[in-house]
Design an enzyme around this catalytic site. Structure first.
Site, PDB file in Angstrom:
ATOM      1  N   GLU A   1      10.850  -8.033  -3.607  1.00  0.00           N
ATOM      2  CA  GLU A   1      11.284  -6.697  -3.184  1.00  0.00           C
ATOM      3  C   GLU A   1      10.769  -6.526  -1.761  1.00  0.00           C
ATOM      4  O   GLU A   1       9.587  -6.258  -1.560  1.00  0.00           O
ATOM      5  CB  GLU A   1      10.664  -5.624  -4.090  1.00  0.00           C
ATOM      6  CG  GLU A   1      11.082  -5.712  -5.535  1.00  0.00           C
ATOM      7  CD  GLU A   1      12.438  -5.098  -5.793  1.00  0.00           C
ATOM      8  OE1 GLU A   1      13.064  -4.598  -4.848  1.00  0.00           O
ATOM      9  OE2 GLU A   1      12.887  -5.147  -6.949  1.00  0.00           O
TER      10      GLU A   1
ATOM     11  N   CYS B   1      10.404   1.510   1.849  1.00  0.00           N
ATOM     12  CA  CYS B   1      11.320   0.381   2.059  1.00  0.00           C
ATOM     13  C   CYS B   1      12.758   0.867   2.155  1.00  0.00           C
ATOM     14  O   CYS B   1      13.519   0.416   2.993  1.00  0.00           O
ATOM     15  CB  CYS B   1      11.158  -0.627   0.937  1.00  0.00           C
ATOM     16  SG  CYS B   1      11.254   0.111  -0.702  1.00  0.00           S
TER      17      CYS B   1
ATOM     18  N   HIS C   1      -3.485  -6.356  -4.760  1.00  0.00           N
ATOM     19  CA  HIS C   1      -2.980  -5.173  -4.074  1.00  0.00           C
ATOM     20  C   HIS C   1      -3.284  -5.328  -2.575  1.00  0.00           C
ATOM     21  O   HIS C   1      -3.989  -6.244  -2.154  1.00  0.00           O
ATOM     22  CB  HIS C   1      -3.649  -3.919  -4.654  1.00  0.00           C
ATOM     23  CG  HIS C   1      -2.751  -2.708  -4.652  1.00  0.00           C
ATOM     24  ND1 HIS C   1      -1.781  -2.499  -3.690  1.00  0.00           N
ATOM     25  CD2 HIS C   1      -2.679  -1.634  -5.479  1.00  0.00           C
ATOM     26  CE1 HIS C   1      -1.152  -1.353  -3.948  1.00  0.00           C
ATOM     27  NE2 HIS C   1      -1.673  -0.807  -5.033  1.00  0.00           N
TER      28      HIS C   1
ATOM     29  N   TRP D   1       0.807  -1.225   0.000  1.00  0.00           N
ATOM     30  CA  TRP D   1       0.000   0.000   0.000  1.00  0.00           C
ATOM     31  C   TRP D   1       0.840   1.275   0.000  1.00  0.00           C
ATOM     32  O   TRP D   1       0.316   2.356  -0.215  1.00  0.00           O
ATOM     33  CB  TRP D   1      -0.885   0.021   1.260  1.00  0.00           C
ATOM     34  CG  TRP D   1      -0.084  -0.325   2.485  1.00  0.00           C
ATOM     35  CD1 TRP D   1       0.015  -1.570   3.051  1.00  0.00           C
ATOM     36  CD2 TRP D   1       0.781   0.535   3.229  1.00  0.00           C
ATOM     37  NE1 TRP D   1       0.899  -1.534   4.104  1.00  0.00           N
ATOM     38  CE2 TRP D   1       1.379  -0.253   4.245  1.00  0.00           C
ATOM     39  CE3 TRP D   1       1.115   1.890   3.155  1.00  0.00           C
ATOM     40  CZ2 TRP D   1       2.292   0.275   5.162  1.00  0.00           C
ATOM     41  CZ3 TRP D   1       2.023   2.399   4.064  1.00  0.00           C
ATOM     42  CH2 TRP D   1       2.592   1.594   5.050  1.00  0.00           C
ATOM     43  N   ASN D   2       2.140   1.181   0.293  1.00  0.00           N
ATOM     44  CA  ASN D   2       2.862   2.439   0.582  1.00  0.00           C
ATOM     45  C   ASN D   2       3.106   3.303  -0.653  1.00  0.00           C
ATOM     46  O   ASN D   2       3.251   4.521  -0.524  1.00  0.00           O
ATOM     47  CB  ASN D   2       4.154   2.165   1.362  1.00  0.00           C
ATOM     48  CG  ASN D   2       5.133   1.304   0.629  1.00  0.00           C
ATOM     49  OD1 ASN D   2       4.751   0.572  -0.281  1.00  0.00           O
ATOM     50  ND2 ASN D   2       6.389   1.361   1.019  1.00  0.00           N
TER      51      ASN D   2
HETATM   52  P1  NAP Z   1       2.927  -6.844   3.698  1.00  0.00           P
HETATM   53  O1  NAP Z   1       2.104  -6.990   4.887  1.00  0.00           O
HETATM   54  O2  NAP Z   1       3.893  -7.898   3.369  1.00  0.00           O
HETATM   55  O3  NAP Z   1       1.900  -6.646   2.465  1.00  0.00           O
HETATM   56  C1  NAP Z   1       2.354  -6.489   1.146  1.00  0.00           C
HETATM   57  C2  NAP Z   1       1.392  -7.218   0.228  1.00  0.00           C
HETATM   58  O4  NAP Z   1       1.517  -8.612   0.459  1.00  0.00           O
HETATM   59  C3  NAP Z   1      -0.070  -6.887   0.477  1.00  0.00           C
HETATM   60  O5  NAP Z   1      -0.780  -6.942  -0.743  1.00  0.00           O
HETATM   61  C4  NAP Z   1      -0.516  -8.021   1.385  1.00  0.00           C
HETATM   62  O6  NAP Z   1      -1.884  -8.263   1.347  1.00  0.00           O
HETATM   63  C5  NAP Z   1       0.243  -9.161   0.774  1.00  0.00           C
HETATM   64  N1  NAP Z   1       0.493 -10.293   1.646  1.00  0.00           N
HETATM   65  C6  NAP Z   1       1.092 -10.303   2.855  1.00  0.00           C
HETATM   66  N2  NAP Z   1       1.212 -11.571   3.309  1.00  0.00           N
HETATM   67  C7  NAP Z   1       0.679 -12.367   2.353  1.00  0.00           C
HETATM   68  C8  NAP Z   1       0.482 -13.779   2.240  1.00  0.00           C
HETATM   69  N3  NAP Z   1       0.895 -14.619   3.171  1.00  0.00           N
HETATM   70  N4  NAP Z   1      -0.121 -14.240   1.122  1.00  0.00           N
HETATM   71  C9  NAP Z   1      -0.530 -13.399   0.152  1.00  0.00           C
HETATM   72  N5  NAP Z   1      -0.388 -12.063   0.207  1.00  0.00           N
HETATM   73  C10 NAP Z   1       0.211 -11.562   1.290  1.00  0.00           C
HETATM   74  O7  NAP Z   1       3.755  -5.511   3.704  1.00  0.00           O
HETATM   75  P2  NAP Z   1       3.237  -4.074   4.115  1.00  0.00           P
HETATM   76  O8  NAP Z   1       3.384  -3.950   5.563  1.00  0.00           O
HETATM   77  O9  NAP Z   1       1.935  -3.774   3.507  1.00  0.00           O
HETATM   78  O10 NAP Z   1       4.324  -3.192   3.335  1.00  0.00           O
HETATM   79  C11 NAP Z   1       5.447  -2.759   3.926  1.00  0.00           C
HETATM   80  C12 NAP Z   1       6.637  -3.679   3.658  1.00  0.00           C
HETATM   81  O11 NAP Z   1       6.913  -3.702   2.256  1.00  0.00           O
HETATM   82  C13 NAP Z   1       7.853  -3.129   4.330  1.00  0.00           C
HETATM   83  O12 NAP Z   1       8.631  -4.160   4.877  1.00  0.00           O
HETATM   84  C14 NAP Z   1       8.586  -2.456   3.180  1.00  0.00           C
HETATM   85  O13 NAP Z   1       9.947  -2.287   3.409  1.00  0.00           O
HETATM   86  C15 NAP Z   1       8.275  -3.367   2.040  1.00  0.00           C
HETATM   87  N6  NAP Z   1       8.423  -2.676   0.749  1.00  0.00           N
HETATM   88  C16 NAP Z   1       9.457  -3.034  -0.057  1.00  0.00           C
HETATM   89  C17 NAP Z   1       9.672  -2.369  -1.258  1.00  0.00           C
HETATM   90  C18 NAP Z   1      10.820  -2.746  -2.157  1.00  0.00           C
HETATM   91  O14 NAP Z   1      10.796  -2.385  -3.327  1.00  0.00           O
HETATM   92  N7  NAP Z   1      11.830  -3.467  -1.679  1.00  0.00           N
HETATM   93  C19 NAP Z   1       8.812  -1.348  -1.645  1.00  0.00           C
HETATM   94  C20 NAP Z   1       7.759  -1.003  -0.800  1.00  0.00           C
HETATM   95  C21 NAP Z   1       7.582  -1.689   0.392  1.00  0.00           C
HETATM   96  P3  NAP Z   1      -2.869  -7.781   2.538  1.00  0.00           P
HETATM   97  O15 NAP Z   1      -2.781  -6.302   2.575  1.00  0.00           O
HETATM   98  O16 NAP Z   1      -4.196  -8.280   2.095  1.00  0.00           O
HETATM   99  O17 NAP Z   1      -2.358  -8.438   3.788  1.00  0.00           O
END
Ligand code: NAP
Length: 460
Positions: free
Chosen positions: A228, A262, A155, A130-131
């Site tokens: 990522e 991130c 998403h 979402w970020n």
């Molecule tokens: P998140 O909880 O991992 O969620 C990211 C996406 O993954 C969401 O669509 C989420 O869906 C989905 N998701 C999570 N667990 C899942 C599973 N077991 N099965 C299927 N889908 C799953 O991360 P966040 O807290 O929203 O985002 C922040 C993280 O992303 C931070 O750690 C940040 O550093 C990282 N990030 C990395 C980058 C990069 O390019 N390296 C860029 C941006 C963010 P739901 O919302 O439905 O749970």
């Protein structure tokens, strides 16, 4: 219910969304596969018409798209508009350059002739956070659609409005049904998408926990994936840094998108001789930020994306303090409605403190004082993450030497201008694998096929 639009500024419910039914799930996957069978044979020029038109629509709808983002996840409106404009640039960049990136490349074998050619592999499943609700989608749609693949996309649960708006944008740009499909699905349905034989690759941007689950699932199915994930980037201030230049970047690097990036600067590692001056000026700059409505362009501190994110971040700071960290400033929610976290600086973080290794996804800076350059590099590398980092020095050659010694996927010298359509983005270690953007980004989900021509007799 997985998908809900809730304004983190004032807690108002914007809209609830229903999860995709199993019948629609099958219809959408089938459409993505059917579309691939024709899309794969289209020319780059034909694809570019749609992708470039989508870029134009991003620009035309910028106000409305930015507003949806600000309402759903609290990004300040100026930053939201910037993200929409950047997303348009990414789409346009791939519309223009995909054919060049994927052109056959000649090899030089000892006998005969050989070349590598690139072809699409099929339906790719993308899971996005979402970020950066549109930039993340542009980062996958631009390259992978131009490469001839089709996409099904999950998403994050808190930005369904953005997810639907982006899908509509592509359809309005002339995309055939099935080219880009938004899926409002649960984690369990997501597992089923990965298992489905029509899916040929999986791309995730998200947390380490999501990466472990999704990469394992993709691996079990022997499907190529890119991850990522999170980061805990070092911001290394050497003894010859120009603080007038460095401090505004430190503030931006930690506070852009309310710290929910991130590759944000998360660990501020400052050489002893500048440590006091840096800390005093950094703290003063953070204290000057004012919480307010993210739709108001004058606001300098927006809310976090959700109440849950705020509660988690405050708890993380509490744990850090319980393990001996010193709170230089902030550390709690701001006493006002909405998911507002006070800008926070933690110091004296010992290696056995969970805060030493964890990612703080919000306006919490970890401050470290080190003896010299070598100690700064050693501390920067003492991390489970390896996404990005930055070095601040008046001596650019020295900055490059230090950058070479830091174990990450990206390093920045005297700036943290993180992302550009032209530049590959991604990390190592727990920050994941694979790259998005640039030439590398479009190579992620294509078949690189060797073709060799040589008229020679079979070996006896
Ligand atoms: P998140 O909880 O991992 O969620 C990211 C996406 O993954 C969401 O669509 C989420 O869906 C989905 N998701 C999570 N667990 C899942 C599973 N077991 N099965 C299927 N889908 C799953 O991360 P966040 O807290 O929203 O985002 C922040 C993280 O992303 C931070 O750690 C940040 O550093 C990282 N990030 C990395 C980058 C990069 O390019 N390296 C860029 C941006 C963010 P739901 O919302 O439905 O749970």
């Amino acid at each position: 219910m997985t998908y809900q639009s809730l304004n983190p500024f004032d807690g108002t419910l914007i809209e609830n969304f229903t999860d995709l039914s199993d019948v629609d799930f099958e219809v959408k996957l089938a459409a993505a596969q059917t579309c691939f069978e024709t899309w794969r044979h289209t020319s780059y020029a034909e694809r570019a018409v749609i992708i470039a038109r989508a870029a134009d629509l991003l620009d035309e709808r910028a106000d409305e798209l930015a507003r949806t983002m600000t309402l759903e996840m609290g990004k300040r409106i100026g930053e939201a508009r910037g993200e929409v404009a950047f997303s348009a640039r990414i789409m346009r960049y791939y519309a223009k350059n995909a054919e060049r990136f994927l052109a056959p490349t000649k090899l030089d074998p000892t006998v005969g002739e050989a070349h590598m050619e690139s072809s699409p592999i099929g339906v790719i499943f993308c899971v996005e956070p979402w970020n950066f609700p549109y930039y993340q989608l542009a980062r996958i749609a631009g390259p992978h659609l131009m490469a001839g693949n089709t996409l099904v996309v999950k998403h994050a649960g808190i930005v369904p409005g953005c997810a639907i708006a982006f899908e509509k944008l592509l359809l309005d740009a002339g995309a055939p049904v099935g080219l880009y499909t938004n899926l409002l699905i649960t984690h369990e349905q997501s597992d089923r998408v990965i298992d489905d034989p029509r899916i040929k690759g999986v791309a995730l941007t998200g947390s380490v926990a999501a990466g472990q689950s999704i990469a394992a699932r993709a691996g079990r199915n022997l499907k190529i994936s890119s991850m990522e994930l999170g980061g805990s980037d070092a911001f290394i201030v050497l003894d010859d840094a120009d603080l007038d230049h460095t401090i505004p970047w430190a503030v931006w690097g930690r506070m852009y998108n309310t710290g929910q990036t991130c590759c944000a600067a998360k660990r501020f590692i400052v050489v002893e001789s500048l440590a006091d001056a840096f800390l005093t000026r950094f703290q003063a700059a953070l204290e000057a930020l004012r919480a307010g409505d993210p739709l108001d362009a004058a606001t300098t501190l927006g809310p976090l994306s959700s109440e849950a994110a705020l509660v988690q971040l405050v708890a993380q700071v509490d744990v850090a303090v319980a393990h001996g960290a010193r709170l230089v400033m902030g550390g709690k929610r701001i006493d006002r409605p909405g998911a507002f976290m006070a800008p926070t600086i933690l110091a004296d973080i010992a290696p056995d403190n969970p805060a030493f290794r964890d990612e703080f996804f919000g306006p919490v800076a970890s401050f470290y004082r080190v003896k010299d350059e070598a100690a700064a590099i050693a501390l920067a590398n003492d991390s489970d993450f390896g996404l990005g980092g930055s070095v601040w020095t008046k001596d650019v050659a020295r900055g490059r030497r230090v950058a070479s010694k830091v174990e990450t996927g990206m390093m920045f010298i005297n700036n943290i201008d993180w992302s550009d359509a032209e530049l590959p983005f991604g990390g190592i270690k727990n920050s994941g694998y694979g790259r998005e953007l640039g030439d590398m980004g479009i190579q992620q989900f294509v078949n690189k096929k060797l073709v060799r021509t040589a008229s020679m007799p079979a070996p006896a």
